[in-house]
Design a protein around this motif. Structure first.
Motif: not given
Length: 475
Positions: A64-88
């Motif tokens: 934010e200090l350098y006017d660069v957009p940054a957003t948290v979009i997800g998290r790491a999980i212990p299961e080796k799965i790639c799970r993607v959600r959109y509108r629940k």
């Protein structure tokens, strides 16, 4: 490539985790994108970070200090799965090894039958060295790139402290690296340089890759930066053809072996295959970008000669290595071995030269690459609008064209401050450093025994400065 669909899986798999992503959190440049479009979009200027939960707010505040957009979009999980959600709704749920691992191809690779010989067969020695040097200065790979450089904004947040063109205003010549000062409250800085070696790689792909690393390191050191890390863009032909894949494999080996010997990581890179036309493949072209750390930008040096009467010293050893050189391309005859690479000697030379620059004994420094010693000296003279009188007799009995135009690796041309010359010599002990002459006058004088030539600065500047505009400007 692949946008989020690749970077999320790759980072998670490399860390031994899985990942969950909420596509609704992803900032969009355009409304109405479908989930799959968001997932595979390759919009530029984006990076993914993995941040510990307790550090997220600190990281976001910095962006934010350098006017660069940054957003948290997800998290790491212990299961080796790639799970993607959109509108629940879950729109992707796949095993990560299967999703990201991908197939490994084992294609045939084969050295081409027409691999270049390494025997030295020199062309006839020039009868007019002055004309030869002027023709080299006008060669597209050597000529001034100012017309191109001026098309782009090389200022970065008004913090580019050493520019791509260096020297007297209005007469600047090419620098070896640019230097950026990221923080206004620190004298530490980043140096950035590139190198590309298609002509050497065409003869010996391993040495072509190794030479690209050698040269980019020399470029960084020339401004006073210690090489830190590398990235690359490798441009080759069709990998389904065994000879093309052999060239790529060897070039990658050369890059990796040399970087490893120098202790430099290559955390990223890019490969561009299938660069072919009905006339054949593009020249095998490894491009390497290097980043170096400058501890104190006030100690940085540039390529232009600074003061009349200063000693000029050649650091490194010149060999009879003309393979892939601009000189042989100009002569259109003769052949020779491409430049070898000695990482151990290079590493030692880097340490010594950085110590000399850091101590303030060096006024100017330029690496030797395209065109060899003659071109490096000419560019330093052009940038400083100051001549020099240099003699290469110490390299005897090597032929003069070899002394002037060899493109041996591991070399720099250094202007030493006159009152610090003895100190410079002590700091360079253990690394070859040959006194060639002194700066001064309005011409570049080059000599070896009874052979000599002289080039006035305005004549060199005309040859060096007109090629690129004439090739690209439509009148």
């Amino acid at each position: 490539g692949g946008g989020l669909s690749c970077v999320v899986g790759e980072m998670a798999l490399a860390g031994g985790f899985g990942a969950e992503v909420d596509l609704e959190r992803v900032p969009l440049k355009e409304e109405g994108l479908a989930p799959w479009e968001i997932w595979v979009s390759e919009s530029q200027e984006r990076m993914m970070l993995a941040v510990l939960p307790e550090n997220v707010e600190k990281v976001l505040r910095i962006f934010e200090l350098y006017d660069v957009p940054a957003t948290v979009i997800g998290r790491a999980i212990p299961e080796k799965i790639c799970r993607v959600r959109y509108r629940k709704a879950t729109v992707l749920d796949l095993d990560l090894e299967f999703y990201t691992g991908g197939p490994e191809y084992t294609r045939e690779y084969r050295r081409p039958r027409s691999a270049a010989t390494k025997d030295l067969k020199l062309p006839p020695e020039p009868t007019d060295y002055r004309t030869t040097i002027l023709r080299l200065l006008a060669a597209p790979n050597i000529a001034s790139k100012e017309y191109v450089i001026r098309q782009y904004d090389h200022e970065v947040r008004a913090s580019t402290v050493i520019k791509p063109l260096q020297g007297v205003i209005g007469k600047a010549a090419h620098g070896d690296a640019a230097v950026v000062r990221p923080l206004v409250d620190s004298w530490r800085a980043l140096a950035i340089a590139t190198a590309s070696t298609p002509h050497v790689t065409s003869l010996d792909p391993f040495l072509g890759g190794a030479t690209a690393v050698d040269e980019v390191c020399r470029n960084l050191v020339a401004v006073g930066a210690r090489p830190h890390s590398l990235t690359n863009c490798l441009n080759f032909g069709n990998p389904e053809k065994p000879d093309r894949l052999w060239s790529f494999r060897e070039a990658a080996r050369g890059l990796g072996a040399t970087a490893k010997a120098l202790g430099l990581p290559i955390p990223s890179g890019n490969v561009s295959f299938y660069n072919e036309s009905p006339l054949g493949p593009c020249p095998p072209t490894p491009v390497v970008l290097g980043v170096g750390i400058v501890e104190d930008l006030r100690r940085c040096v540039t390529t232009d000669f600074k003061k009349s009467g200063d000693p000029v010293v050649l650091v490194g050893t010149t060999q009879a290595e003309l393979g892939g050189s601009e000189y042989l391309r100009l002569q259109k005859k003769g052949q020779g071995p491409p430049p070898g690479v000695d990482p151990r000697a290079l590493r030692a030379a880097i340490d010594h030269l950085l110590a000399a620059i850091g101590a303030g004994t060096v006024a100017a420094c330029h690496d030797l690459s395209h065109g060899g010693l003659a071109v490096a000296a000419a560019e330093m003279a052009l940038g400083g609008d100051l001549g020099a009188d240099l003699k290469t007799t110490a390299m005897d009995p090597m032929r003069w064209d070899l002394q002037l135009f060899s493109e041996s690796n591991g070399r720099w041309l250094v202007e030493v401050r006159k009152d610090r010359y003895e100190e410079f010599g002590h700091l360079m002990e253990g690394t070859p450093a040959t006194f060639l002459g002194t700066t001064g006058g309005t011409s570049l004088h080059l000599g070896k025994g009874r052979q000599w030539t002289s080039l006035a600065l305005p004549v060199m500047r005309k040859a060096w400065g007109e090629t690129i505009p004439q090739q690209v400007v439509v009148t």
